[in-house]
Design a protein around this motif. Structure first.
Motif, PDB file in Angstrom:
ATOM      1  N   ILE A  67       0.840  -1.197   0.000  1.00 11.38           N
ATOM      2  CA  ILE A  67       0.000   0.000   0.000  1.00 11.38           C
ATOM      3  C   ILE A  67       0.877   1.250   0.000  1.00 11.38           C
ATOM      4  CG2 ILE A  67      -1.578   1.375   1.422  1.00 11.38           C
ATOM      5  CD1 ILE A  67      -2.892  -1.273   2.258  1.00 11.38           C
ATOM      6  N   VAL A  68       1.926   1.246   0.819  1.00  7.65           N
ATOM      7  CA  VAL A  68       2.838   2.392   0.848  1.00  7.65           C
ATOM      8  C   VAL A  68       3.533   2.542  -0.500  1.00  7.65           C
ATOM      9  CG1 VAL A  68       4.933   3.338   1.880  1.00  7.65           C
ATOM     10  CG2 VAL A  68       3.204   2.264   3.332  1.00  7.65           C
ATOM     11  N   TYR A  69       4.025   1.416  -1.057  1.00 10.89           N
ATOM     12  CA  TYR A  69       4.765   1.494  -2.323  1.00 10.89           C
ATOM     13  C   TYR A  69       3.884   2.024  -3.451  1.00 10.89           C
ATOM     14  CZ  TYR A  69       7.456   0.342  -6.438  1.00 10.89           C
ATOM     15  OH  TYR A  69       8.123   0.442  -7.638  1.00 10.89           O
ATOM     16  N   PHE A  70       2.746   1.372  -3.662  1.00 10.09           N
ATOM     17  CA  PHE A  70       1.892   1.788  -4.772  1.00 10.09           C
ATOM     18  C   PHE A  70       1.226   3.135  -4.488  1.00 10.09           C
ATOM     19  CE2 PHE A  70       2.271  -2.732  -5.818  1.00 10.09           C
ATOM     20  CZ  PHE A  70       2.622  -2.605  -7.163  1.00 10.09           C
ATOM     21  N   GLY A  71       1.019   3.451  -3.213  1.00 11.01           N
ATOM     22  CA  GLY A  71       0.524   4.773  -2.882  1.00 11.01           C
ATOM     23  C   GLY A  71       1.515   5.847  -3.308  1.00 11.01           C
ATOM     24  N   VAL A  72       2.799   5.599  -3.043  1.00  5.95           N
ATOM     25  CA  VAL A  72       3.840   6.544  -3.457  1.00  5.95           C
ATOM     26  C   VAL A  72       3.908   6.623  -4.981  1.00  5.95           C
ATOM     27  CG1 VAL A  72       6.346   6.936  -3.511  1.00  5.95           C
ATOM     28  CG2 VAL A  72       5.212   6.332  -1.359  1.00  5.95           C
ATOM     29  N   ALA A 314       9.383  -0.096  -1.068  1.00  6.37           N
ATOM     30  CA  ALA A 314       8.794   1.083  -0.433  1.00  6.37           C
ATOM     31  C   ALA A 314       9.870   1.994   0.138  1.00  6.37           C
ATOM     32  CB  ALA A 314       7.822   0.661   0.665  1.00  6.37           C
ATOM     33  N   ALA A 315      10.866   1.396   0.786  1.00  3.10           N
ATOM     34  CA  ALA A 315      11.949   2.193   1.365  1.00  3.10           C
ATOM     35  C   ALA A 315      12.729   2.940   0.282  1.00  3.10           C
ATOM     36  CB  ALA A 315      12.885   1.286   2.172  1.00  3.10           C
ATOM     37  N   LEU A 316      13.023   2.234  -0.811  1.00  2.00           N
ATOM     38  CA  LEU A 316      13.777   2.860  -1.900  1.00  2.00           C
ATOM     39  C   LEU A 316      12.959   3.956  -2.588  1.00  2.00           C
ATOM     40  CD1 LEU A 316      16.417   2.816  -3.471  1.00  2.00           C
ATOM     41  CD2 LEU A 316      15.468   1.025  -4.939  1.00  2.00           C
ATOM     42  N   ALA A 317      11.670   3.679  -2.839  1.00  2.00           N
ATOM     43  CA  ALA A 317      10.809   4.658  -3.502  1.00  2.00           C
ATOM     44  C   ALA A 317      10.674   5.929  -2.669  1.00  2.00           C
ATOM     45  CB  ALA A 317       9.430   4.046  -3.758  1.00  2.00           C
ATOM     46  N   HIS A 335      -0.975   7.690   3.710  1.00  5.83           N
ATOM     47  CA  HIS A 335      -1.475   6.344   3.415  1.00  5.83           C
ATOM     48  C   HIS A 335      -1.695   5.505   4.678  1.00  5.83           C
ATOM     49  CE1 HIS A 335      -0.769   7.226  -0.777  1.00  5.83           C
ATOM     50  NE2 HIS A 335       0.473   7.568  -0.501  1.00  5.83           N
ATOM     51  N   ALA A 336      -1.495   6.134   5.833  1.00  7.28           N
ATOM     52  CA  ALA A 336      -1.606   5.388   7.091  1.00  7.28           C
ATOM     53  C   ALA A 336      -3.005   4.847   7.325  1.00  7.28           C
ATOM     54  CB  ALA A 336      -1.184   6.284   8.259  1.00  7.28           C
ATOM     55  N   ASP A 337      -4.020   5.601   6.896  1.00  5.12           N
ATOM     56  CA  ASP A 337      -5.400   5.165   7.115  1.00  5.12           C
ATOM     57  C   ASP A 337      -5.670   3.839   6.412  1.00  5.12           C
ATOM     58  OD1 ASP A 337      -8.077   5.496   8.068  1.00  5.12           O
ATOM     59  OD2 ASP A 337      -8.669   6.091   6.052  1.00  5.12           O
TER      60      ASP A 337
END
Length: 482
Positions: A67-72, A314-317, A335-337
């Protein structure tokens, strides 16, 4: 007794969430806990829950970082060209919007991950559904059913599980099934067309200018909420709304910035994602595209566990696109929600699956269903397997069905001369319905991002998904595949 209690527990859960008497998280936790006590195994509840959490923890981690990766990636504009292409096709026609939803979900499903599919599809289509005043359960239902058919790809999971369980080659299972699965996907597009026509009739056909006049949304990335056919909408001529009002016309009273920046590009094209958002990183587009391709390739090749791949990605992005600490915190907070909602659902589902498996309910249910097959149906075990795959993959995890039930069905079929390959192919039939199961973590990504109640999604989707599965089964029998 365990068989009856198992079915009763599942039925209680479904009824309560569809009637909106309990939230899905509360129902996933409290109902199995109550039934665990009812079968006299309350003392083992903690062990069952810990075991269930242990099994689903990698899935929860994968979903969190995915979610974090694709959100970014959505924030920085990676998917904007795809979204623009789909929305250009959709224009402001509800029928095209629903067909576009099915098309986008099917295309993105090629990566084999349901969560990815739902994140991209909802992010692209949600603003358009809200702006036109369309039913959001139509979006979730079409997306889930399209993804369910595509989930049968060899790297999607079910085909690999069937091949492993019966010691067969995945290609021998999947390739002959392509005509049946293609017919299932075609049916999804026909279904999308019919549902889209129904939505068009309900809210009317709005011109592009009329659709642009809507209440601006306040979301950071997604743009355009407010129904285009809602009460009190102003303007000139347009289609009739759901409640009999006229569709919003071009003479609305939104401020200029809301009309242009929120949904209209310089060339007048409708945008689902704000083209002027501050998070865009056009200079890093090819880096982000390359990173995503490498990530998906590594996932398909299984170079590392999927949770680890998404964690690293996610960390790299975040580091490359948002080098400042404050920017990284802002993106994670944005994206925390979704992360908390989905992770909470997964861990709550761990209680449900832990109790269902630990108490032996799921085994007794499967044994009862297999034992209920009449002796005369032996030569038709492939058909029986296809029919049983609908309820069993809905009420059980894929692991439970393919590794626990499928070998029993294959053995029963072999005693009557039915090839294990036919049994394996038939076992894929229920995947269109499986993707809306409360035991599938990805479905919570779908309903959570679309802001749809899980019970509403279930009520709407199950009948269409089951019908899609039956179309796949009928085609397989007609072509001699099953």
């Amino acid at each position: 007794m365990l068989t009856i209690l198992g079915f009763a527990m599942i039925a209680t859960f479904l009824v309560l969430i569809m009637m909106k008497k309990m939230s899905p998280i509360a129902a996933l936790v409290l109902i199995p806990a109550l039934f665990c006590v009812a079968v006299g195994q309350g003392a083992q509840l903690g062990d069952y829950v810990i075991e269930g959490v242990g099994k689903l923890a990698p899935t929860a981690a994968m979903l969190m970082f995915a979610i974090v990766y694709f959100g970014v990636m959505i924030d920085v504009g990676l998917f904007d060209p795809i979204v623009r292409g789909i929305l250009r096709f959709c224009k402001a026609d509800p029928m095209r919007v629903v067909v576009g939803t099915a098309l986008l979900a099917a295309i993105v499903s090629l990566d084999g991950d349901g969560s990815t599919t739902f994140m991209i599809t909802v992010s692209a289509m949600y603003p358009l559904y809200k702006r036109l005043g369309m039913s959001l359960v139509v979006m979730t239902g079409v997306a889930a059913t399209a993804n369910g058919v595509m989930n049968t790809l060899p790297w999607g999971g079910p085909t690999a599980r069937a091949a492993t369980a019966l010691k067969l080659d995945a290609a021998d299972i999947f390739v002959p099934m392509i005509p049946a699965l293609a017919m299932g996907l075609l049916f999804v597009f026909v279904l999308a067309y019919v549902l889209g026509r129904r939505e068009r009739k309900r809210i009317g056909y709005l011109s592009l200018d009329e659709a642009l006049v809507a209440q601006a949304d306040t979301e950071t990335v997604l743009v355009g909420a407010g129904g285009g056919a809602g009460k009190g909408s102003k303007g000139g001529k347009g289609g009739k709304g759901a409640n009999g009002t006229k569709g919003a016309g071009s003479g609305g009273d939104l401020p200029e910035s809301a009309e242009t920046g929120a949904g209209e590009a310089a060339d007048g094209g409708f945008q689902g994602l704000d083209p002027n958002r501050a998070t865009l990183r056009p200079k890093l587009y090819w880096f982000n595209a390359g990173l995503t391709v490498v990530l998906l390739a590594a996932m398909i090749m299984e170079l590392l566990p999927i949770p680890v791949l998404f964690l690293l990605g996610a960390a790299l992005a975040l580091t490359v696109n948002f080098p400042k600490m404050g920017e990284q915190k802002a993106r994670i907070a944005a994206h925390a929600d979704n992360v908390l909602n989905v992770a909470g659902m997964v861990f709550a589902a761990a209680v449900f699956t832990g109790v269902l498996t630990g108490t032996g309910m799921v085994k007794h249910m499967a044994d009862w269903l297999v034992g209920a097959i009449p002796e005369g149906m032996g030569p038709h075990m492939a058909l029986v397997t296809g029919v049983l795959s609908l309820p069993l993959t809905y009420f059980m995890s894929n692991d439970g069905f393919y590794f626990g039930v499928l070998p029993v069905l294959a053995e029963a079929g072999a005693a009557h001369g039915v090839s294990p390959l036919e049994i394996a192919r038939a076992s894929l039939v229920g995947q269109a319905l499986h993707m809306s199961s409360p035991l599938v973590p990805a479905v919570y990504v779908l309903v959570g991002m679309a802001k749809v109640e899980f019970g509403d999604h279930t009520r709407f989707t199950v009948k269409w998904a089951a019908l899609t599965s039956l179309v796949v089964l009928a085609t397989g029998i007609l072509f001699g595949i099953i």
